[in-house]
Design an enzyme around this catalytic site. Structure first.
Site, mmCIF file in Angstrom:
data_model
loop_
_atom_site.group_PDB
_atom_site.id
_atom_site.type_symbol
_atom_site.label_atom_id
_atom_site.label_comp_id
_atom_site.label_asym_id
_atom_site.label_seq_id
_atom_site.Cartn_x
_atom_site.Cartn_y
_atom_site.Cartn_z
ATOM 1 N N ASP A 154 28.304 36.554 -13.447
ATOM 2 C CA ASP A 154 28.545 35.761 -12.227
ATOM 3 C C ASP A 154 27.585 34.565 -12.191
ATOM 4 O O ASP A 154 26.727 34.480 -11.328
ATOM 5 C CB ASP A 154 28.390 36.641 -10.962
ATOM 6 N N ASP A 214 22.292 34.343 -15.274
ATOM 7 C CA ASP A 214 23.490 34.599 -16.089
ATOM 8 C C ASP A 214 23.658 33.461 -17.100
ATOM 9 O O ASP A 214 24.028 33.694 -18.253
ATOM 10 C CB ASP A 214 24.749 34.643 -15.210
ATOM 11 N N ASN A 219 27.034 36.061 -7.233
ATOM 12 C CA ASN A 219 26.034 35.115 -6.729
ATOM 13 C C ASN A 219 26.673 34.005 -5.895
ATOM 14 O O ASN A 219 26.128 33.562 -4.888
ATOM 15 C CB ASN A 219 25.283 34.464 -7.895
ATOM 16 N N THR A 278 26.365 41.536 -16.051
ATOM 17 C CA THR A 278 25.194 40.967 -15.362
ATOM 18 C C THR A 278 25.539 40.494 -13.947
ATOM 19 O O THR A 278 24.818 39.681 -13.370
ATOM 20 C CB THR A 278 24.581 39.799 -16.173
ATOM 21 N N PHE A 311 20.676 43.453 -5.960
ATOM 22 C CA PHE A 311 21.847 42.661 -5.578
ATOM 23 C C PHE A 311 23.158 43.107 -6.242
ATOM 24 O O PHE A 311 24.180 43.264 -5.565
ATOM 25 C CB PHE A 311 21.608 41.165 -5.864
ATOM 26 N N ASN A 312 23.183 43.273 -7.570
ATOM 27 C CA ASN A 312 24.459 43.536 -8.261
ATOM 28 C C ASN A 312 25.095 44.854 -7.819
ATOM 29 O O ASN A 312 26.310 44.984 -7.796
ATOM 30 C CB ASN A 312 24.268 43.550 -9.782
ATOM 31 N N HIS A 342 16.288 37.978 -15.007
ATOM 32 C CA HIS A 342 16.886 39.316 -15.007
ATOM 33 C C HIS A 342 17.965 39.516 -16.087
ATOM 34 O O HIS A 342 17.873 40.418 -16.918
ATOM 35 C CB HIS A 342 17.529 39.611 -13.647
ATOM 36 N N ASP A 343 19.002 38.676 -16.017
ATOM 37 C CA ASP A 343 20.193 38.926 -16.849
ATOM 38 C C ASP A 343 19.921 38.726 -18.337
ATOM 39 O O ASP A 343 20.586 39.336 -19.184
ATOM 40 C CB ASP A 343 21.342 38.014 -16.404
HETATM 41 C C1 BDR Z 1 20.677 40.028 -10.208
HETATM 42 O O1 BDR Z 1 21.294 39.492 -9.054
HETATM 43 C C2 BDR Z 1 21.729 38.184 -9.283
HETATM 44 O O2 BDR Z 1 21.364 37.360 -8.220
HETATM 45 C C3 BDR Z 1 21.145 37.758 -10.603
HETATM 46 O O3 BDR Z 1 22.039 36.898 -11.300
HETATM 47 C C4 BDR Z 1 20.957 39.058 -11.341
HETATM 48 O O4 BDR Z 1 22.126 39.456 -12.015
HETATM 49 C C5 BDR Z 1 19.200 40.282 -9.927
HETATM 50 O O5 BDR Z 1 19.067 41.184 -8.871
HETATM 51 CA CA CA Z 2 23.929 37.882 -12.441
#
Ligand code: BDR
Ligand code: CA
Length: 309
Positions: free
Chosen positions: A10, A15, A39, A124, A165-166, A237-238
């Site tokens: 996303d 990403d 996102n 991701t 979040f994901n 993160h991703d």
């Molecule tokens: C994840 O949430 C999204 O905002 C980022 O792209 C990542 O995949 C981090 O919590």
């Molecule tokens: Ca992401």
């Protein structure tokens, strides 16, 4: 033989940096990109994937758009983190090439089915496309060579106190995915917060020239706030989830049972992680070789940057 990788994403700042790693590592063959609303809205994550594909030069890799909304809930975005368009301050030229026209879930099914055991699936973003694919064809859990997500946490969340979040964006999808007949490798916040693009990393990235000026550094620094305690830099993160496929030696993981909270008043989207379970369903990443990680990522980015200038 390079690792064949299908990325469901996303984009999203990190990403985009993950796509850059998947495209640039000669040990990875990117076989497809699927997009999901997360996102930012699906039209924006898809536009970003298409623009990145042409800007970075992987025009032959198919891009398929998927779910615009979570399975049962309303879409909740992270524009306060990634900017209204999803790539922060980065503006890329419009794309000229279209999506496949196949729904992401069907693209995932067809691609994994064509070469069972050969393709590493990485997600991701919110897990909506993967859950739809599993519901349409449960055998994808056998056909994937491995399945890795960026998502979850065994300590604290970022979307809420309890949830990352994901997972929080589509907990019902996450539950389907963790309950499926495969082992999920969970690269959660506990791991990814070790991968912060701090001052020294950014200083080295800055030396990579045009690609760094136009893309890498703006993506890696857009929402960094030095006033937040324990923050040396923005976490990528991703990137960690893609890195895990090619360089698992950089990660420590532990078998665990992961269950997803879908009905909690304060804990919706929480990954409840048991490190001493009778029946593990996941490998949970706990420790990153931080220096090794950045050496790897910077080498790949330098390679793409050299071709780009
Ligand atoms: C994840 O949430 C999204 O905002 C980022 O792209 C990542 O995949 C981090 O919590
Ligand atoms: Ca992401």
């Amino acid at each position: 033989m390079p690792y064949k990788l299908l990325l469901d994403c996303d984009p999203g700042l990190d990403d985009a940096l993950a796509l850059l790693l998947a495209h640039g590592d000669p040990n990875i063959e990117l076989v497809g990109v699927t997009t999901v609303g997360g996102n930012v809205r699906l039209e924006n994550t898809t536009r970003n994937a298409l623009q990145l594909r042409e800007y970075l030069g992987f025009a032959t890799v198919p891009v398929s758009a998927g779910a615009a909304e979570p399975l049962t809930r309303q879409h909740r975005d992270a524009t306060h983190v990634h900017g209204t368009g999803g790539l922060g301050s980065v503006v890329l030229p419009p794309a000229t090439l279209p999506v496949t026209g196949i729904h992401a879930a069907d693209f995932i099914i067809n691609t994994l089915k064509a070469t069972p055991g050969a393709i590493h699936l990485v997600a991701t973003g919110p897990l909506t496309n993967i859950a739809i694919a599993l519901e349409r064809e449960p055998a994808i859990a056998r056909w994937a060579a491995s399945f890795t997500i960026m998502g979850g946490s065994y300590t604290r969340g970022n979307a809420t106190v309890a949830a990352e979040f994901n997972i929080w964006a589509d907990p019902e999808a996450a539950r389907i995915v963790f309950d499926a007949d495969w082992q999920v490798t969970m690269i959660g916040l506990d791991l990814t917060l070790q991968a912060q693009a701090n001052g020294s990393v950014v200083e080295r990235l800055t030396k990579l020239g045009t690609l760094a000026d136009e893309l890498i550094v703006p993506l890696a620094t857009f929402y960094f706030n030095p006033k937040v305690p324990d923050w040396d830099g923005q976490a990528v993160h991703d990137v960690c989830a893609v890195a895990y496929v090619a360089r698992p030696d950089l990660f420590l993981t532990q078998p665990a049972r992961v269950d997803i909270e879908t009905r909690g008043e304060f804990t919706d989207g929480m990954t409840v992680v048991d490190f001493d379970p009778p029946a593990p369903n996941a490998l949970v990443a706990t420790k990153l070789d931080v220096d090794g990680f950045w050496a790897y990522v910077e080498t790949v980015y330098a390679r793409v940057a050299a071709e780009h200038s």
